[in-house]
Design an enzyme around this catalytic site. Structure first.
Site, PDB file in Angstrom:
ATOM      1  N   LYS A  28       0.838  -1.209   0.000  1.00  0.00           N
ATOM      2  CA  LYS A  28       0.000   0.000   0.000  1.00  0.00           C
ATOM      3  C   LYS A  28       0.871   1.257   0.000  1.00  0.00           C
ATOM      4  CE  LYS A  28      -3.077   0.521   3.449  1.00  0.00           C
ATOM      5  NZ  LYS A  28      -3.054   1.758   4.239  1.00  0.00           N
ATOM      6  N   SER A  29       1.886   1.290   0.846  1.00  0.00           N
ATOM      7  CA  SER A  29       2.743   2.482   0.923  1.00  0.00           C
ATOM      8  C   SER A  29       3.416   2.753  -0.416  1.00  0.00           C
ATOM      9  CB  SER A  29       3.824   2.278   1.989  1.00  0.00           C
ATOM     10  OG  SER A  29       3.249   2.187   3.262  1.00  0.00           O
ATOM     11  N   SER A 174       7.078   9.429  12.001  1.00  0.00           N
ATOM     12  CA  SER A 174       6.024   9.238  11.005  1.00  0.00           C
ATOM     13  C   SER A 174       6.570   9.357   9.595  1.00  0.00           C
ATOM     14  CB  SER A 174       4.912  10.274  11.213  1.00  0.00           C
ATOM     15  OG  SER A 174       4.043  10.244  10.095  1.00  0.00           O
ATOM     16  N   ASP A 327       2.149  -0.947  11.887  1.00  0.00           N
ATOM     17  CA  ASP A 327       0.818  -1.401  11.462  1.00  0.00           C
ATOM     18  C   ASP A 327       0.534  -2.844  11.877  1.00  0.00           C
ATOM     19  OD1 ASP A 327       0.238   1.032  10.324  1.00  0.00           O
ATOM     20  OD2 ASP A 327       0.974   0.459   8.345  1.00  0.00           O
TER      21      ASP A 327
HETATM   22  C1  S3P Z   1       2.611   4.815   6.155  1.00  0.00           C
HETATM   23  C2  S3P Z   1       3.179   5.185   7.334  1.00  0.00           C
HETATM   24  C3  S3P Z   1       2.663   4.786   8.644  1.00  0.00           C
HETATM   25  C4  S3P Z   1       1.687   3.636   8.551  1.00  0.00           C
HETATM   26  C5  S3P Z   1       0.731   3.806   7.410  1.00  0.00           C
HETATM   27  C6  S3P Z   1       1.458   3.921   6.101  1.00  0.00           C
HETATM   28  C7  S3P Z   1       3.196   5.314   4.905  1.00  0.00           C
HETATM   29  O1  S3P Z   1       2.025   5.888   9.231  1.00  0.00           O
HETATM   30  O2  S3P Z   1       0.961   3.507   9.756  1.00  0.00           O
HETATM   31  O3  S3P Z   1      -0.157   2.691   7.348  1.00  0.00           O
HETATM   32  O4  S3P Z   1       2.877   4.778   3.820  1.00  0.00           O
HETATM   33  O5  S3P Z   1       3.999   6.251   4.959  1.00  0.00           O
HETATM   34  P1  S3P Z   1       2.891   6.984  10.042  1.00  0.00           P
HETATM   35  O6  S3P Z   1       3.957   7.379   9.144  1.00  0.00           O
HETATM   36  O7  S3P Z   1       2.004   8.126  10.372  1.00  0.00           O
HETATM   37  O8  S3P Z   1       3.365   6.238  11.257  1.00  0.00           O
END
Ligand code: S3P
Length: 452
Positions: A28-29, A174, A327
């Site tokens: 997903k990321s 984050s 996650d």
């Molecule tokens: C993500 C970062 C995480 C994660 C999210 C996806 C990303 O959040 O929890 O599901 O794709 O950069 P945070 O960066 O706010 O911890």
């Protein structure tokens, strides 16, 4: 589109052995970033293995609204014709990011240094989540924002006309905030610098480099110092998205706790900034092996093989590992409930501002299933039931959170009595084929009559 319009209750029943191969969807990321960077490149980017979950589809729709041409040629195979850095057009409609914090925060970053206005909203979960963590650094570039009290969506962002580069130390670990700053830095002259005390997922840094941006990363006294040189011309790419370790975690954990199971999950991304769960599971005594380690699309991947592990023990998860498995704490808690002894999770305050307050959501559901949980502002402890087994036999609330829904469905496969999730509809945001995939392995998970 906002997910979760009609609740879809779903029940997982114990007793079945899981066997076979689980082809989990694209990361997903990485999928969000591929669409956004594709939209900011000059020319046509081709993407293979894109996750077609609702979160990512919402980002694709947003990129169209900002002027990129986005085509789906076949399942997982997409083309994005980008408009170039600084080339975003002003959207003629409100940008609805649905359930996706990653989508909205990265897109806000990507448009914050272009002199256009955009209004963002999302579903009942997303409008509760904090946006000041991104709008604070974006205002340093010169962007202006107007949202609801407490920095909540809906929110309008007015991109900076004369952006200046920024040096920003992340106040929270984050990757979303880091990525928003880097994406904003693309259209600011000079060097934008982000400093993170703990390493968070680095897909943005890797992909920005792949698109031709100059990104340097140094470990200094303050932490990881990431510097981006602004106003590059991004070159379109041919991208292959690795399979999502956060989705792979569900069949893996299910196999570890459902008696007699053995499941293979091929081609899972094992970027060290994402793979903390698998280290933790092994420390707990999981029979989990990695085969055919290789590199695909600039990310390390391997085939995971998980077998039923009757002697799982609770562990203390090192807080320094939190970002690399942020996650995965909900599904870890499901495994921890089946293990012998306590699993202690500290330094995880960020779990309280995800799609739901994940500590509270898991604690409430686990207690309903007969598991003792202690919790504090940034810690929680699951008291594993070990050989006694998890009683189950409860209905739990998923709170518009896909990972809460999937974690309890996994636990229901190994509890002594079925577990029903009140609403499994949010699963479509990240893992649309979760149900057929798990059923294909032999799991007994069935939708209930829809609530009126
Ligand atoms: C993500 C970062 C995480 C994660 C999210 C996806 C990303 O959040 O929890 O599901 O794709 O950069 P945070 O960066 O706010 O911890």
């Amino acid at each position: 589109m906002s997910a979760g319009n009609r609740p879809q209750p779903m029940t997982a029943r114990p007793g079945a052995r899981l066997h076979g191969t689980a082809q989990v969807p694209g990361d997903k990321s990485v999928s969000h970033r591929a669409l956004i960077l594709g939209a900011l490149a000059v020319g046509e980017t081709r993407i293979d293995g894109l996750l077609e979950g609702q979160d990512v589809l919402d980002t694709a729709e947003a990129m169209r609204a900002f002027g990129a041409t986005v085509h789906r040629d076949a399942p997982g195979r997409w083309r994005v014709h980008g408009v170039g850095v600084g080339g975003f057009a002003e959207p003629g409609r409100v940008i609805d990011c649905g359930n996706s914090g990653t989508g909205v925060r990265l897109i806000m970053g990507a448009m914050a240094t272009t002199p256009i206005a955009a209004t963002f909203t999302g579903d009942a979960s997303l409008v509760k989540r904090p946006m000041a963590r991104v709008t604070d650094p974006l205002s340093l570039f010169g962007a202006q924002t107007l949202g609801r009290t407490g920095g909540r969506l809906p929110m309008t962002v007015l991109g900076a006309r004369d952006p200046v580069p920024v040096r920003y130390a992340l106040p929270v670990p984050s990757a979303q905030v880091k990525s928003a700053v880097l994406l904003a830095g693309l259209n600011a002259p000079g060097r934008t610098v982000v400093i993170e005390r703990e390493a968070t997922r680095d897909h943005s840094e890797r992909m920005l480099r792949g698109f031709g941006a100059e990104v340097t990363v140094e470990d200094g006294a303050e932490g990881r110092v990431i510097a981006l040189t602004g106003q590059p011309e991004l070159r379109p790419q041919q991208l292959s998205v690795p399979r999502d370790p956060s989705s792979g975690a569900f069949p893996v954990c299910a196999a570890l706790i459902a008696e007699g199971s053995e499941v293979r999950v091929p081609g899972v991304g094992l970027n060290p900034t994402r793979a903390g769960l698998f280290d933790t599971l092994r420390e707990m005594g999981a029979d989990l092996t990695f085969e055919n380690a290789r590199e695909e699309g600039g990310e390390p991947v391997a085939d995971l093989v998980a077998r039923f592990s009757p002697d799982l023990k609770g562990v203390e998860v090192p807080p320094a590992r939190a970002a690399s498995m942020i996650d995965e704490y909900p599904v870890l808690a499901a495994v921890a409930a089946c293990a012998e002894g306590r699993t202690v999770m500290r330094g995880v305050g960020e779990l309280r501002v995800k799609e739901s307050d994940r500590i509270d959501a898991m604690a409430e559901g686990l207690r309903a299933c007969g598991v003792t949980v202690e919790e504090g502002p940034d810690w929680w402890i699951v008291h594993g039931r070990g050989a006694g087994g998890v009683p189950g036999g409860a209905q739990v609330a998923s709170r518009l959170d896909h990972r809460i829904a999937m974690s309890f469905l996994v636990l229901g496969l190994a509890a002594r009595a079925p577990i029903t999730v009140d609403d499994a509809a949010p699963i479509v945001t990240s893992f649309p084929d979760f149900l057929p995939l798990m059923q294909g392995l032999g799991a007994v998970i069935t939708p209930e009559q829809k609530a009126a």
